[in-house]
Design a protein around this motif. Structure first.
Motif, PDB file in Angstrom:
ATOM      1  N   GLU A 107       0.825  -1.199   0.000  1.00 33.46           N
ATOM      2  CA  GLU A 107       0.000   0.000   0.000  1.00 33.46           C
ATOM      3  C   GLU A 107       0.859   1.248   0.000  1.00 33.46           C
ATOM      4  N   ALA A 108       1.950   1.206   0.755  1.00 35.84           N
ATOM      5  CA  ALA A 108       2.829   2.375   0.787  1.00 35.84           C
ATOM      6  C   ALA A 108       3.506   2.575  -0.556  1.00 35.84           C
ATOM      7  N   LYS A 109       3.856   1.442  -1.215  1.00 36.11           N
ATOM      8  CA  LYS A 109       4.516   1.570  -2.516  1.00 36.11           C
ATOM      9  C   LYS A 109       3.536   2.080  -3.566  1.00 36.11           C
ATOM     10  N   SER A 110       2.283   1.625  -3.490  1.00 34.35           N
ATOM     11  CA  SER A 110       1.309   2.115  -4.443  1.00 34.35           C
ATOM     12  C   SER A 110       1.006   3.586  -4.200  1.00 34.35           C
ATOM     13  N   GLY A 111       1.161   4.031  -2.941  1.00 39.15           N
ATOM     14  CA  GLY A 111       0.948   5.444  -2.657  1.00 39.15           C
ATOM     15  C   GLY A 111       2.017   6.333  -3.244  1.00 39.15           C
ATOM     16  N   ALA A 112       3.180   5.729  -3.600  1.00 41.71           N
ATOM     17  CA  ALA A 112       4.237   6.525  -4.216  1.00 41.71           C
ATOM     18  C   ALA A 112       3.819   7.026  -5.581  1.00 41.71           C
ATOM     19  N   ALA A 113       2.838   6.335  -6.231  1.00 38.84           N
ATOM     20  CA  ALA A 113       2.375   6.745  -7.546  1.00 38.84           C
ATOM     21  C   ALA A 113       1.212   7.727  -7.412  1.00 38.84           C
ATOM     22  N   LYS A 114       1.249   8.602  -6.424  1.00 34.07           N
ATOM     23  CA  LYS A 114       0.167   9.532  -6.173  1.00 34.07           C
ATOM     24  C   LYS A 114       0.120  10.607  -7.243  1.00 34.07           C
ATOM     25  N   SER A 115      -1.053  11.207  -7.359  1.00 34.16           N
ATOM     26  CA  SER A 115      -1.248  12.251  -8.348  1.00 34.16           C
ATOM     27  C   SER A 115      -0.718  13.576  -7.822  1.00 34.16           C
ATOM     28  N   CYS A 116      -0.155  14.371  -8.710  1.00 31.72           N
ATOM     29  CA  CYS A 116       0.396  15.687  -8.355  1.00 31.72           C
ATOM     30  C   CYS A 116      -0.285  16.766  -9.179  1.00 31.72           C
ATOM     31  N   GLY A 117      -1.599  16.772  -9.166  1.00 36.12           N
ATOM     32  CA  GLY A 117      -2.330  17.743  -9.947  1.00 36.12           C
ATOM     33  C   GLY A 117      -2.751  17.182 -11.298  1.00 36.12           C
ATOM     34  N   LYS A 118      -3.275  18.045 -12.143  1.00 40.47           N
ATOM     35  CA  LYS A 118      -3.733  17.667 -13.478  1.00 40.47           C
ATOM     36  C   LYS A 118      -3.142  18.604 -14.518  1.00 40.47           C
ATOM     37  N   ILE A 119      -3.082  18.115 -15.755  1.00 35.86           N
ATOM     38  CA  ILE A 119      -2.606  18.924 -16.865  1.00 35.86           C
ATOM     39  C   ILE A 119      -3.566  18.764 -18.027  1.00 35.86           C
ATOM     40  N   ASN A 120      -3.790  19.849 -18.727  1.00 33.58           N
ATOM     41  CA  ASN A 120      -4.714  19.887 -19.862  1.00 33.58           C
ATOM     42  C   ASN A 120      -3.931  20.213 -21.129  1.00 33.58           C
ATOM     43  N   PHE A 121      -4.057  19.343 -22.122  1.00 30.82           N
ATOM     44  CA  PHE A 121      -3.378  19.553 -23.404  1.00 30.82           C
ATOM     45  C   PHE A 121      -4.259  19.025 -24.521  1.00 30.82           C
ATOM     46  N   SER A 122      -3.911  19.342 -25.757  1.00 33.80           N
ATOM     47  CA  SER A 122      -4.674  18.875 -26.906  1.00 33.80           C
ATOM     48  C   SER A 122      -3.720  18.371 -27.986  1.00 33.80           C
ATOM     49  N   LEU A 123      -4.239  17.487 -28.849  1.00 34.98           N
ATOM     50  CA  LEU A 123      -3.464  16.908 -29.942  1.00 34.98           C
ATOM     51  C   LEU A 123      -4.212  17.114 -31.254  1.00 34.98           C
ATOM     52  N   ARG A 124      -3.454  17.358 -32.298  1.00 37.43           N
ATOM     53  CA  ARG A 124      -4.017  17.461 -33.644  1.00 37.43           C
ATOM     54  C   ARG A 124      -2.923  17.166 -34.653  1.00 37.43           C
ATOM     55  N   TYR A 125      -3.306  16.460 -35.731  1.00 35.34           N
ATOM     56  CA  TYR A 125      -2.322  16.112 -36.754  1.00 35.34           C
ATOM     57  C   TYR A 125      -2.623  16.883 -38.035  1.00 35.34           C
ATOM     58  N   ASP A 126      -1.589  17.547 -38.552  1.00 39.21           N
ATOM     59  CA  ASP A 126      -1.688  18.281 -39.813  1.00 39.21           C
ATOM     60  C   ASP A 126      -1.205  17.369 -40.941  1.00 39.21           C
ATOM     61  N   TYR A 127      -2.133  16.882 -41.762  1.00 41.38           N
ATOM     62  CA  TYR A 127      -1.789  15.919 -42.798  1.00 41.38           C
ATOM     63  C   TYR A 127      -0.957  16.546 -43.914  1.00 41.38           C
ATOM     64  N   GLU A 128      -1.134  17.825 -44.187  1.00 43.25           N
ATOM     65  CA  GLU A 128      -0.402  18.470 -45.274  1.00 43.25           C
ATOM     66  C   GLU A 128       1.088  18.578 -44.948  1.00 43.25           C
ATOM     67  N   SER A 129       1.392  19.034 -43.758  1.00 38.16           N
ATOM     68  CA  SER A 129       2.799  19.187 -43.366  1.00 38.16           C
ATOM     69  C   SER A 129       3.349  17.976 -42.631  1.00 38.16           C
ATOM     70  N   GLU A 130       2.492  16.951 -42.407  1.00 37.94           N
ATOM     71  CA  GLU A 130       2.889  15.761 -41.645  1.00 37.94           C
ATOM     72  C   GLU A 130       3.524  16.156 -40.308  1.00 37.94           C
ATOM     73  N   THR A 131       2.744  16.880 -39.534  1.00 36.80           N
ATOM     74  CA  THR A 131       3.227  17.403 -38.255  1.00 36.80           C
ATOM     75  C   THR A 131       2.183  17.147 -37.176  1.00 36.80           C
ATOM     76  N   LEU A 132       2.650  16.667 -36.039  1.00 33.77           N
ATOM     77  CA  LEU A 132       1.799  16.521 -34.864  1.00 33.77           C
ATOM     78  C   LEU A 132       1.884  17.799 -34.049  1.00 33.77           C
ATOM     79  N   ILE A 133       0.731  18.395 -33.779  1.00 32.04           N
ATOM     80  CA  ILE A 133       0.676  19.660 -33.045  1.00 32.04           C
ATOM     81  C   ILE A 133       0.195  19.363 -31.625  1.00 32.04           C
ATOM     82  N   VAL A 134       1.059  19.642 -30.665  1.00 31.59           N
ATOM     83  CA  VAL A 134       0.741  19.455 -29.252  1.00 31.59           C
ATOM     84  C   VAL A 134       0.547  20.836 -28.633  1.00 31.59           C
ATOM     85  N   ARG A 135      -0.598  21.048 -28.070  1.00 36.34           N
ATOM     86  CA  ARG A 135      -0.907  22.338 -27.444  1.00 36.34           C
ATOM     87  C   ARG A 135      -1.037  22.135 -25.938  1.00 36.34           C
ATOM     88  N   ILE A 136      -0.116  22.716 -25.178  1.00 35.70           N
ATOM     89  CA  ILE A 136      -0.156  22.666 -23.714  1.00 35.70           C
ATOM     90  C   ILE A 136      -1.045  23.816 -23.253  1.00 35.70           C
TER      91      ILE A 136
END
Length: 414
Positions: A107-136
């Motif tokens: 239980e103590a070891k599983s508690g080491a994987a605790k959450s430290c907040g949340k993060i919001n991001f988005s993903l989109r792929y541009d097929y013309e330029s073959e680029t993955l766009i990551v927006r933080i």
């Protein structure tokens, strides 16, 4: 024989032990007496125990053991069931089944994987330029790392397994809920997206010391939220982490132990995606394996050096002679080093296996012991040298005069 058969107690014993059922035919007395003598002789043989002779190959190992470890006083019969334990009508009672699990265990070891907040991001792929766009976009409810009860967060972005292209956001001062709203572009063919992983590392900026890692997010499947044809907002929990293990690369090796010979074989197979340590963008890696006992290094062995590569292949075996009774007292420290002809050799990353190790290092060791004489291979992520390893290196300095393992330099200020 006739006198023995006249003894009522002997006949009672034989009738109980030999007779199969009330309907079975009577067995001759001579056969019953021979069966009794066989049972008594077998019981005497089971009580005889002899200690295995110590191999001469283990003499050097025992000589280097710390003095507080009394190797010669090992009780080889401690695993035998106690004689006072009596079976009941429903079977033998096993006290170990009624032991209460420790709260400080899994239980103590599983508690080491605790959450430290949340993060919001988005993903989109541009097929013309073959680029993955990551927006933080933003982070929420981050832990405070400064004395004033706040943090100076920023985010590093990787598209694994490519580690050369590292992008990061701006630093936001004194906030636990930063709004980043920054776009990052990763050129990548659409066919390769299924094999890529997005890795986000959240750090607390510190002007005068090393930046503290708040946590990380690893998105294994880029298509789990959408097909990437349109921008999709994603929320993820930030998992607690103390070092960027994925930034340093991985090593694959197998473990095999022969209990009868007392021989441990570690076969270094290969590494992948190692951190570049030279100006050329490559490294000259080799692997050093140290045998540890109670924080003290007993022996060390090395592989050959592979020039100008981040994905070396070794297939080299390293052998240590370890008595079976000492396997729970030792561990192995595997260090991937970068060879430097002019200056000191630098550590790329390390991992540790043994009973006292954590995570996969402990599981790999237990699996090796559970399947003796069978090579067990796993990939291990490399991590930075922890404080415990640095303290061990200080104690081992008198044992080994080699100064080719300096502590890794802190990352540059973003």
């Amino acid at each position: 024989m006739a006198d023995k058969l006249k003894d009522p107690s002997s006949l009672g014993f034989l009738e109980t032990a030999v007779k199969i059922s009330h309907t079975s035919p009577d067995i001759p007395a001579e056969v019953q007496m021979s069966v009794k003598e066989h049972i008594m002789r077998h019981t005497r043989l089971q009580r005889q125990t002899t200690e295995p002779a110590s191999s001469t190959r283990h003499t050097s190992f025992k000589r280097h053991l710390p003095r507080q470890m009394h190797v010669s006083s090992v009780d080889y019969g401690s695993e035998l069931p106690p004689a006072a334990e009596q079976p009941t009508s429903i079977g033998r009672i096993k006290p170990e089944l009624y032991k209460q699990k420790s709260v400080d265990g899994d239980e103590a070891k599983s508690g080491a994987a605790k959450s430290c907040g949340k993060i919001n991001f988005s993903l989109r792929y541009d097929y013309e330029s073959e680029t993955l766009i990551v927006r933080i976009l933003k982070a929420f409810d981050l832990p405070a790392k400064d004395f004033c009860g706040s943090s100076d967060p920023y985010v590093k972005i990787y598209l694994l397994p490519d580690r050369k292209c590292k992008l990061q956001t701006r630093v936001h001062r004194k906030t636990l809920n930063p709004t980043f709203d920054e776009n990052f572009h990763f050129p990548v063919p659409y066919e390769e997206l299924a094999d890529r992983k997005l890795h986000l590392s959240v750090f607390d900026f510190d002007r005068f010391s090393r930046h503290d890692m708040i946590g990380e997010v690893i998105l294994d499947n880029l298509f789990e939220a959408s097909d990437l044809s349109r921008e999709t907002s994603i929320w993820r929990d930030i998992q607690y982490a103390t070092s960027e293990s994925v930034d340093l690369g991985e090593i694959m090796f197998s473990l095999c132990y022969l209990p009868t010979a007392g021989r441990l074989t570690l076969t270094v197979i290969k590494c992948r995606n190692l951190k570049a340590m030279d100006i050329t963008g490559y490294s000259d890696p080799y692997v050093k394996v140290s045998l540890l006992c109670d924080g003290r290094r007993l022996k060390k062995k090395k592989t050959t050096i592979k020039k100008n590569t981040l994905n070396p292949v070794y297939n080299e075996a390293i052998i240590f002679d370890i008595p079976p009774e000492n396997m729970d007292q030792v561990s192995l420290l595997i260090s991937v080093m970068d060879y430097d002809r002019v200056g000191h050799n630098e550590i790329i990353g390390v991992c540790r296996v043994g009973i006292s190790a954590e995570g996969l290092g402990r599981d790999h060791w237990n699996e090796m012991l559970a399947y003796p004489r069978k090579p067990i291979a796993h990939w291990h992520s490399l991590v930075e040298v922890k404080k415990s390893f640095k303290e061990w290196q200080g104690r081992a300095a008198s044992f080994d005069s080699e100064s080719s393992c300096p502590s890794p330099k802190p990352p540059p200020t973003p």
